[in-house]
Scaffold this motif. Structure first.
Motif, PDB file in Angstrom:
ATOM      1  N   ALA A   1       0.822  -1.212   0.000  1.00  0.00           N
ATOM      2  CA  ALA A   1       0.000   0.000   0.000  1.00  0.00           C
ATOM      3  C   ALA A   1       0.856   1.261   0.000  1.00  0.00           C
ATOM      4  CB  ALA A   1      -0.932  -0.005   1.215  1.00  0.00           C
ATOM      5  N   VAL A   2       1.938   1.269   0.769  1.00  0.00           N
ATOM      6  CA  VAL A   2       2.808   2.446   0.808  1.00  0.00           C
ATOM      7  C   VAL A   2       3.488   2.656  -0.546  1.00  0.00           C
ATOM      8  CG1 VAL A   2       4.951   3.342   1.807  1.00  0.00           C
ATOM      9  CG2 VAL A   2       3.151   2.467   3.290  1.00  0.00           C
ATOM     10  N   CYS A   3       3.994   1.602  -1.145  1.00  0.00           N
ATOM     11  CA  CYS A   3       4.661   1.741  -2.447  1.00  0.00           C
ATOM     12  C   CYS A   3       3.705   2.249  -3.519  1.00  0.00           C
ATOM     13  CB  CYS A   3       5.262   0.415  -2.879  1.00  0.00           C
ATOM     14  SG  CYS A   3       6.712  -0.069  -1.944  1.00  0.00           S
ATOM     15  N   ILE A   4       2.528   1.659  -3.605  1.00  0.00           N
ATOM     16  CA  ILE A   4       1.575   2.086  -4.626  1.00  0.00           C
ATOM     17  C   ILE A   4       1.038   3.476  -4.308  1.00  0.00           C
ATOM     18  CG2 ILE A   4      -0.691   1.587  -5.620  1.00  0.00           C
ATOM     19  CD1 ILE A   4       0.082  -1.373  -5.528  1.00  0.00           C
ATOM     20  N   GLY A   5       0.768   3.754  -3.050  1.00  0.00           N
ATOM     21  CA  GLY A   5       0.297   5.079  -2.670  1.00  0.00           C
ATOM     22  C   GLY A   5       1.324   6.160  -2.959  1.00  0.00           C
ATOM     23  N   TRP A   6       2.586   5.869  -2.664  1.00  0.00           N
ATOM     24  CA  TRP A   6       3.642   6.847  -2.937  1.00  0.00           C
ATOM     25  C   TRP A   6       3.810   7.051  -4.448  1.00  0.00           C
ATOM     26  CZ3 TRP A   6       5.655   9.886   0.661  1.00  0.00           C
ATOM     27  CH2 TRP A   6       6.698  10.718   0.285  1.00  0.00           C
ATOM     28  N   GLY A   7       3.664   5.986  -5.203  1.00  0.00           N
ATOM     29  CA  GLY A   7       3.739   6.112  -6.661  1.00  0.00           C
ATOM     30  C   GLY A   7       2.633   6.989  -7.215  1.00  0.00           C
ATOM     31  N   VAL A   8       1.430   6.812  -6.701  1.00  0.00           N
ATOM     32  CA  VAL A   8       0.306   7.659  -7.137  1.00  0.00           C
ATOM     33  C   VAL A   8       0.553   9.102  -6.727  1.00  0.00           C
ATOM     34  CG1 VAL A   8      -2.156   8.091  -6.776  1.00  0.00           C
ATOM     35  CG2 VAL A   8      -1.348   5.762  -7.180  1.00  0.00           C
ATOM     36  N   LEU A   9       1.066   9.315  -5.530  1.00  0.00           N
ATOM     37  CA  LEU A   9       1.378  10.664  -5.077  1.00  0.00           C
ATOM     38  C   LEU A   9       2.421  11.328  -5.976  1.00  0.00           C
ATOM     39  CD1 LEU A   9       0.993  12.676  -2.549  1.00  0.00           C
ATOM     40  CD2 LEU A   9       3.232  11.788  -1.915  1.00  0.00           C
ATOM     41  N   GLU A  10       3.446  10.595  -6.345  1.00  0.00           N
ATOM     42  CA  GLU A  10       4.480  11.139  -7.226  1.00  0.00           C
ATOM     43  C   GLU A  10       3.922  11.443  -8.614  1.00  0.00           C
ATOM     44  OE1 GLU A  10       7.532  12.108  -6.672  1.00  0.00           O
ATOM     45  OE2 GLU A  10       7.760  11.396  -4.619  1.00  0.00           O
ATOM     46  N   LEU A  11       3.053  10.575  -9.118  1.00  0.00           N
ATOM     47  CA  LEU A  11       2.446  10.850 -10.421  1.00  0.00           C
ATOM     48  C   LEU A  11       1.547  12.078 -10.366  1.00  0.00           C
ATOM     49  CD1 LEU A  11       1.563   7.299 -11.747  1.00  0.00           C
ATOM     50  CD2 LEU A  11       3.330   8.842 -12.597  1.00  0.00           C
ATOM     51  N   ALA A  12       0.852  12.259  -9.250  1.00  0.00           N
ATOM     52  CA  ALA A  12      -0.007  13.434  -9.097  1.00  0.00           C
ATOM     53  C   ALA A  12       0.815  14.717  -8.990  1.00  0.00           C
ATOM     54  CB  ALA A  12      -0.895  13.281  -7.863  1.00  0.00           C
ATOM     55  N   ALA A  13       2.051  14.598  -8.503  1.00  0.00           N
ATOM     56  CA  ALA A  13       2.931  15.756  -8.376  1.00  0.00           C
ATOM     57  C   ALA A  13       3.761  15.971  -9.643  1.00  0.00           C
ATOM     58  CB  ALA A  13       3.852  15.583  -7.178  1.00  0.00           C
ATOM     59  N   ALA A  14       3.414  15.292 -10.714  1.00  0.00           N
ATOM     60  CA  ALA A  14       4.068  15.417 -12.024  1.00  0.00           C
ATOM     61  C   ALA A  14       5.519  14.945 -12.005  1.00  0.00           C
ATOM     62  CB  ALA A  14       3.969  16.843 -12.544  1.00  0.00           C
ATOM     63  N   SER A  15       5.824  13.971 -11.178  1.00  0.00           N
ATOM     64  CA  SER A  15       7.156  13.368 -11.169  1.00  0.00           C
ATOM     65  C   SER A  15       7.010  11.936 -11.679  1.00  0.00           C
ATOM     66  CB  SER A  15       7.729  13.384  -9.754  1.00  0.00           C
ATOM     67  OG  SER A  15       9.002  12.785  -9.750  1.00  0.00           O
ATOM     68  N   SER A  16       6.936  11.812 -12.992  1.00  0.00           N
ATOM     69  CA  SER A  16       6.589  10.526 -13.586  1.00  0.00           C
ATOM     70  C   SER A  16       7.656   9.454 -13.358  1.00  0.00           C
ATOM     71  CB  SER A  16       6.320  10.678 -15.075  1.00  0.00           C
ATOM     72  OG  SER A  16       7.457  11.181 -15.732  1.00  0.00           O
ATOM     73  N   PHE A  17       8.932   9.811 -13.351  1.00  0.00           N
ATOM     74  CA  PHE A  17       9.973   8.797 -13.145  1.00  0.00           C
ATOM     75  C   PHE A  17       9.801   8.100 -11.797  1.00  0.00           C
ATOM     76  CE2 PHE A  17      14.104   7.600 -11.347  1.00  0.00           C
ATOM     77  CZ  PHE A  17      14.464   6.621 -12.252  1.00  0.00           C
ATOM     78  N   TRP A  18       9.763   8.881 -10.717  1.00  0.00           N
ATOM     79  CA  TRP A  18       9.634   8.286  -9.385  1.00  0.00           C
ATOM     80  C   TRP A  18       8.270   7.639  -9.201  1.00  0.00           C
ATOM     81  CZ3 TRP A  18      13.734   6.959  -7.124  1.00  0.00           C
ATOM     82  CH2 TRP A  18      14.889   7.710  -7.264  1.00  0.00           C
ATOM     83  N   GLY A  19       7.251   8.177  -9.832  1.00  0.00           N
ATOM     84  CA  GLY A  19       5.938   7.558  -9.760  1.00  0.00           C
ATOM     85  C   GLY A  19       5.946   6.154 -10.325  1.00  0.00           C
ATOM     86  N   PHE A  20       6.547   6.003 -11.495  1.00  0.00           N
ATOM     87  CA  PHE A  20       6.618   4.677 -12.099  1.00  0.00           C
ATOM     88  C   PHE A  20       7.543   3.747 -11.324  1.00  0.00           C
ATOM     89  CE2 PHE A  20       5.109   6.903 -16.001  1.00  0.00           C
ATOM     90  CZ  PHE A  20       3.909   6.216 -16.087  1.00  0.00           C
ATOM     91  N   VAL A  21       8.619   4.265 -10.764  1.00  0.00           N
ATOM     92  CA  VAL A  21       9.516   3.427  -9.955  1.00  0.00           C
ATOM     93  C   VAL A  21       8.762   2.838  -8.767  1.00  0.00           C
ATOM     94  CG1 VAL A  21      11.499   3.484  -8.387  1.00  0.00           C
ATOM     95  CG2 VAL A  21      11.665   4.539 -10.640  1.00  0.00           C
ATOM     96  N   PHE A  22       8.012   3.675  -8.052  1.00  0.00           N
ATOM     97  CA  PHE A  22       7.289   3.172  -6.884  1.00  0.00           C
ATOM     98  C   PHE A  22       6.096   2.307  -7.268  1.00  0.00           C
ATOM     99  CE2 PHE A  22       9.704   6.420  -4.647  1.00  0.00           C
ATOM    100  CZ  PHE A  22      10.041   5.737  -3.489  1.00  0.00           C
ATOM    101  N   LEU A  23       5.424   2.627  -8.357  1.00  0.00           N
ATOM    102  CA  LEU A  23       4.321   1.770  -8.802  1.00  0.00           C
ATOM    103  C   LEU A  23       4.822   0.390  -9.204  1.00  0.00           C
ATOM    104  CD1 LEU A  23       2.025   4.165 -10.847  1.00  0.00           C
ATOM    105  CD2 LEU A  23       1.517   3.059  -8.675  1.00  0.00           C
ATOM    106  N   VAL A  24       5.905   0.336  -9.942  1.00  0.00           N
ATOM    107  CA  VAL A  24       6.461  -0.958 -10.350  1.00  0.00           C
ATOM    108  C   VAL A  24       6.944  -1.738  -9.128  1.00  0.00           C
ATOM    109  CG1 VAL A  24       8.375  -2.037 -11.604  1.00  0.00           C
ATOM    110  CG2 VAL A  24       7.003  -0.264 -12.694  1.00  0.00           C
ATOM    111  N   THR A  25       7.559  -1.053  -8.174  1.00  0.00           N
ATOM    112  CA  THR A  25       7.996  -1.725  -6.951  1.00  0.00           C
ATOM    113  C   THR A  25       6.803  -2.288  -6.180  1.00  0.00           C
ATOM    114  OG1 THR A  25       9.898  -0.249  -6.793  1.00  0.00           O
ATOM    115  CG2 THR A  25       9.278  -1.443  -4.799  1.00  0.00           C
ATOM    116  N   GLY A  26       5.727  -1.511  -6.072  1.00  0.00           N
ATOM    117  CA  GLY A  26       4.529  -1.988  -5.382  1.00  0.00           C
ATOM    118  C   GLY A  26       3.878  -3.158  -6.079  1.00  0.00           C
TER     119      GLY A  26
END
Length: 71
Positions: free
Chosen positions: A22-47
């Motif tokens: 939940a933390v990994c996917i939630g952080w990935g969504v947060l990063e994508l919402a903040a327009a930081s696509s690289f870190w968003g995808f890194v955390f989504l893939v990790t989750g």
């Protein structure tokens, strides 16, 4: 040496595995919402990877009695 050794006994309790996914996917969504696509995808893939190992194919996945070839 594996970078992510997800078969450690630390991950045995279900609540820890759920929180990590939940933390990994939630952080990935947060990063994508903040327009930081690289870190968003890194955390989504990790989750998604953690969810796959913890609940579907890894050592902590529950086996159904009729679906296990060793049963």
């Amino acid at each position: 040496m594996r970078i992510f050794d997800l078969s450690e006994p630390f991950f045995a309790p279900l609540w820890r595995r759920v929180v990590i996914v939940a933390v990994c996917i939630g952080w990935g969504v947060l990063e994508l919402a903040a327009a930081s696509s690289f870190w968003g995808f890194v955390f989504l893939v990790t989750g998604i990877y953690c969810a796959w190992v913890f609940f579907i194919s890894g050592p902590y996945a529950t086996r159904r009695p009729g679906k296990d070839p060793k049963a």
